[in-house]
Design a protein around this motif. Structure first.
Motif, PDB file in Angstrom:
ATOM      1  N   SER A  68      -3.483   8.453  13.657  1.00  9.74           N
ATOM      2  CA  SER A  68      -2.199   8.895  12.625  1.00  9.74           C
ATOM      3  C   SER A  68      -2.432   7.539  11.594  1.00  9.74           C
ATOM      4  O   SER A  68      -2.658   6.568  11.896  1.00  9.74           O
ATOM      5  N   LEU A  69      -2.006   8.211  10.509  1.00  7.93           N
ATOM      6  CA  LEU A  69      -1.725   7.167   9.391  1.00  7.93           C
ATOM      7  C   LEU A  69      -0.588   7.418   8.831  1.00  7.93           C
ATOM      8  O   LEU A  69      -0.023   8.478   8.545  1.00  7.93           O
ATOM      9  N   GLN A  70       0.373   6.329   8.912  1.00  7.94           N
ATOM     10  CA  GLN A  70       1.853   6.402   8.266  1.00  7.94           C
ATOM     11  C   GLN A  70       2.218   5.580   7.450  1.00  7.94           C
ATOM     12  O   GLN A  70       1.580   4.416   7.310  1.00  7.94           O
ATOM     13  N   GLU A  71       2.786   6.020   6.167  1.00 10.04           N
ATOM     14  CA  GLU A  71       3.109   5.095   5.237  1.00 10.04           C
ATOM     15  C   GLU A  71       4.490   5.493   4.635  1.00 10.04           C
ATOM     16  O   GLU A  71       5.057   6.537   4.671  1.00 10.04           O
ATOM     17  N   VAL A  72       5.024   4.495   3.701  1.00 14.08           N
ATOM     18  CA  VAL A  72       6.027   4.747   2.902  1.00 14.08           C
ATOM     19  C   VAL A  72       5.683   4.217   1.406  1.00 14.08           C
ATOM     20  O   VAL A  72       5.043   3.395   1.205  1.00 14.08           O
ATOM     21  N   ALA A  73       5.930   5.322   0.642  1.00 14.26           N
ATOM     22  CA  ALA A  73       5.753   5.278  -0.792  1.00 14.26           C
ATOM     23  C   ALA A  73       7.057   5.961  -1.546  1.00 14.26           C
ATOM     24  O   ALA A  73       7.598   6.667  -0.953  1.00 14.26           O
ATOM     25  N   ARG A  74       6.974   5.270  -2.893  1.00 12.77           N
ATOM     26  CA  ARG A  74       8.025   5.839  -3.481  1.00 12.77           C
ATOM     27  C   ARG A  74       8.358   7.126  -3.844  1.00 12.77           C
ATOM     28  O   ARG A  74       9.328   7.817  -3.990  1.00 12.77           O
ATOM     29  N   THR A  75       6.993   7.795  -4.290  1.00 13.94           N
ATOM     30  CA  THR A  75       6.981   9.077  -4.447  1.00 13.94           C
ATOM     31  C   THR A  75       5.675   9.673  -3.797  1.00 13.94           C
ATOM     32  O   THR A  75       4.789   8.956  -3.684  1.00 13.94           O
ATOM     33  N   HIS A  76       5.640  10.803  -3.817  1.00 15.25           N
ATOM     34  CA  HIS A  76       4.367  11.640  -3.184  1.00 15.25           C
ATOM     35  C   HIS A  76       3.156  11.150  -4.249  1.00 15.25           C
ATOM     36  O   HIS A  76       3.376  11.442  -5.320  1.00 15.25           O
ATOM     37  N   GLY A  77       2.085  10.659  -3.601  1.00 18.21           N
ATOM     38  CA  GLY A  77       1.184  10.690  -4.386  1.00 18.21           C
ATOM     39  C   GLY A  77       0.809   8.967  -5.043  1.00 18.21           C
ATOM     40  O   GLY A  77      -0.149   8.389  -5.184  1.00 18.21           O
ATOM     41  N   ALA A  78       2.155   8.340  -4.936  1.00 11.65           N
ATOM     42  CA  ALA A  78       1.970   6.795  -5.238  1.00 11.65           C
ATOM     43  C   ALA A  78       1.293   5.997  -4.250  1.00 11.65           C
ATOM     44  O   ALA A  78       1.359   6.340  -3.105  1.00 11.65           O
ATOM     45  N   PHE A  79       0.859   4.868  -4.790  1.00  9.35           N
ATOM     46  CA  PHE A  79       0.481   3.680  -3.752  1.00  9.35           C
ATOM     47  C   PHE A  79       1.513   3.614  -2.843  1.00  9.35           C
ATOM     48  O   PHE A  79       2.651   3.405  -3.312  1.00  9.35           O
ATOM     49  N   ALA A  80       1.040   3.323  -1.475  1.00  6.28           N
ATOM     50  CA  ALA A  80       2.085   3.037  -0.474  1.00  6.28           C
ATOM     51  C   ALA A  80       2.845   1.672  -0.613  1.00  6.28           C
ATOM     52  O   ALA A  80       1.890   0.874  -1.075  1.00  6.28           O
ATOM     53  N   LEU A  81       3.755   1.444  -0.377  1.00  9.82           N
ATOM     54  CA  LEU A  81       4.525   0.132  -0.207  1.00  9.82           C
ATOM     55  C   LEU A  81       3.723  -0.643   0.794  1.00  9.82           C
ATOM     56  O   LEU A  81       3.700  -2.051   1.112  1.00  9.82           O
ATOM     57  N   ALA A  82       3.760  -0.076   2.115  1.00  7.95           N
ATOM     58  CA  ALA A  82       2.994  -0.469   3.282  1.00  7.95           C
ATOM     59  C   ALA A  82       2.591   0.727   4.038  1.00  7.95           C
ATOM     60  O   ALA A  82       3.278   1.938   3.907  1.00  7.95           O
ATOM     61  N   GLY A  83       1.607   0.670   4.864  1.00 10.35           N
ATOM     62  CA  GLY A  83       1.000   1.658   5.814  1.00 10.35           C
ATOM     63  C   GLY A  83       0.423   1.162   6.880  1.00 10.35           C
ATOM     64  O   GLY A  83       0.066   0.108   6.660  1.00 10.35           O
ATOM     65  N   ALA A  84       0.214   2.106   7.914  1.00  8.73           N
ATOM     66  CA  ALA A  84      -0.471   1.591   9.121  1.00  8.73           C
ATOM     67  C   ALA A  84      -1.508   2.867   9.485  1.00  8.73           C
ATOM     68  O   ALA A  84      -1.058   4.108   9.651  1.00  8.73           O
ATOM     69  N   ALA A  85      -2.756   2.648   9.645  1.00  8.53           N
ATOM     70  CA  ALA A  85      -3.507   3.536  10.431  1.00  8.53           C
ATOM     71  C   ALA A  85      -3.631   3.074  11.872  1.00  8.53           C
ATOM     72  O   ALA A  85      -3.941   2.175  12.195  1.00  8.53           O
ATOM     73  N   ALA A  86      -3.760   4.116  12.821  1.00 11.11           N
ATOM     74  CA  ALA A  86      -3.514   3.902  14.152  1.00 11.11           C
ATOM     75  C   ALA A  86      -4.563   4.799  14.998  1.00 11.11           C
ATOM     76  O   ALA A  86      -4.700   5.869  14.600  1.00 11.11           O
ATOM     77  N   LEU A  87      -5.375   4.309  16.118  1.00  8.27           N
ATOM     78  CA  LEU A  87      -6.048   5.069  16.828  1.00  8.27           C
ATOM     79  C   LEU A  87      -5.563   4.719  18.301  1.00  8.27           C
ATOM     80  O   LEU A  87      -5.456   3.504  18.477  1.00  8.27           O
TER      81      LEU A  87
END
Ligand SMILES: Cc1cc2nc3c(=O)[nH]c(=O)nc-3n(C[C@H](O)[C@H](O)[C@H](O)COP(=O)(O)OP(=O)(O)OC[C@H]3O[C@@H](n4cnc5c(N)ncnc54)[C@H](O)[C@@H]3O)c2cc1C
Length: 294
Positions: A183-202
């Motif tokens: 899973s990759l989860q992130e929080v961005a201000r708008t769809h398609g914007a660079f994320a404020l922070a995110g995490a990729a997990a296996l």
């Protein structure tokens, strides 16, 4: 805005591209998908004398298996292909999940895997994802080929281990176990914007219902992807429960060193880091072989 004048070269092979880079590597820019380089040229933040376009270099967009069974992705594989190619999605679904978060479809259609990695934006999804997948980056230069681990490739914001005169030609990965979740989860201000922070997990949950493998990398929380080296110690052998993932998120929050900028404070990014870490691990555990939390 228009770019400054430059000479344009479109080599047909890696050797030709290296020859073009050879005489004055500091005055030469490599063009992949152009989605970061063209804005830099237009804003005159980059003023190369020569632009070497990789678009016609044979083989750089190939996806192959090495004799050792690794997956080898050419640097010119487009981000949109990572997202949509059914075979690639089946082998490395985390890459597809990450690619769909990059900008917008039009940008992903031009943008490349190698361009994103070479550009090394700390908020970009693909560098953190390749770090989580423990990818190896294959670089060719005047002195031959080098293979650099993702951990040693990213040196800082927009800085990598690629030396002047070298080209990133491919990324090699050991495909994760088929029943591992991702899973990759992130929080961005708008769809398609660079994320404020995110995490990729296996996450892989064994037959005994306990985690036997977990990988995690964060984006947007420092100058390079953050990979916790204590994850095995904290997660392996444990049941894949929300409370564990929350505790891992809290430790990530306490250890990362994000920046303040116009989009968010460092403190806010730390809090987001905790949330996306817990979400990514939980979603990955739930997705794999179904032995994680529902
Ligand atoms: C509006 C907008 C929104 C965006 N949002 C996001 C986002 O949310 N997430 C995200 O990750 N990215 C985002 N991007 C960046 C985009 O995804 C780019 O595709 C990516 O950063 C660069 O890939 P590229 O192939 O376009 O590379 P280019 O722009 O062609 O090159 C980028 C840099 O890498 C160097 N380079 C490229 N290929 C190689 C190589 N093989 N060897 C050595 N050096 C090389 C170039 O010289 C240049 O310095 C966004 C871009 C735009 C315009």
């Amino acid at each position: 805005m228009k770019p400054p004048p430059f000479e344009y070269a479109a080599p047909a092979s890696v050797d030709e591209a290296l020859e073009l880079l050879g005489p004055a590597p500091d005055e030469t820019s490599v063009l992949a998908g152009g989605q970061s380089l063209m804005p830099l040229l237009n804003m005159r933040m980059a003023q190369p004398r020569v632009v070497v376009d990789l678009g016609r270099v044979e083989g750089l967009d190939a996806v192959e298996r090495t004799p050792e069974g690794q997956l080898r992705l050419g640097s010119m594989v487009r981000q949109r292909r990572l997202e949509t190619d059914p075979a690639l999605r089946a082998e490395v679904p985390l890459l597809a999940d990450a690619a769909r978060h990059v900008a917008h479809v039009a940008i992903r259609t031009r943008g490349t895997l190698g361009g994103s990695l070479a550009h090394a934006d700390p908020a970009a999804e693909l560098p953190a994802t390749i770090a989580a997948l423990e990818g190896r980056l294959v670089v060719h230069g005047p002195n031959g080929a080098r293979v650099i681990s993702a951990g040693e490739f990213f040196l800082g914001p927009l800085m990598t281990a690629i030396e002047p005169g070298e080209l990133l030609v491919a990324v090699e990965l050991d495909p994760p176990p088929k029943d591992a979740g991702w899973s990759l989860q992130e929080v961005a201000r708008t769809h398609g914007a660079f994320a404020l922070a995110g995490a990729a997990a296996l996450v892989h949950v064994g037959a005994d219902g306990r985690i036997d493998r977990a990988r995690l990398a964060l984006l947007g929380v420092g100058s390079v992807p953050y990979v916790p080296d204590w994850l095995d110690e904290m997660g392996v052998g444990e049941a894949p429960e929300e409370s564990l993932f929350r505790r891992i998120g809290e430790r990530v929050r306490d250890e990362v060193a994000p920046f303040d900028d116009v989009h968010a404070t460092a403190g806010y990014r730390r809090r987001v880091a905790a949330v996306v870490t817990a979400r990514a691990l939980a979603a990955a555990a739930a997705r794999g072989n179904g032995r994680g939390p529902a």
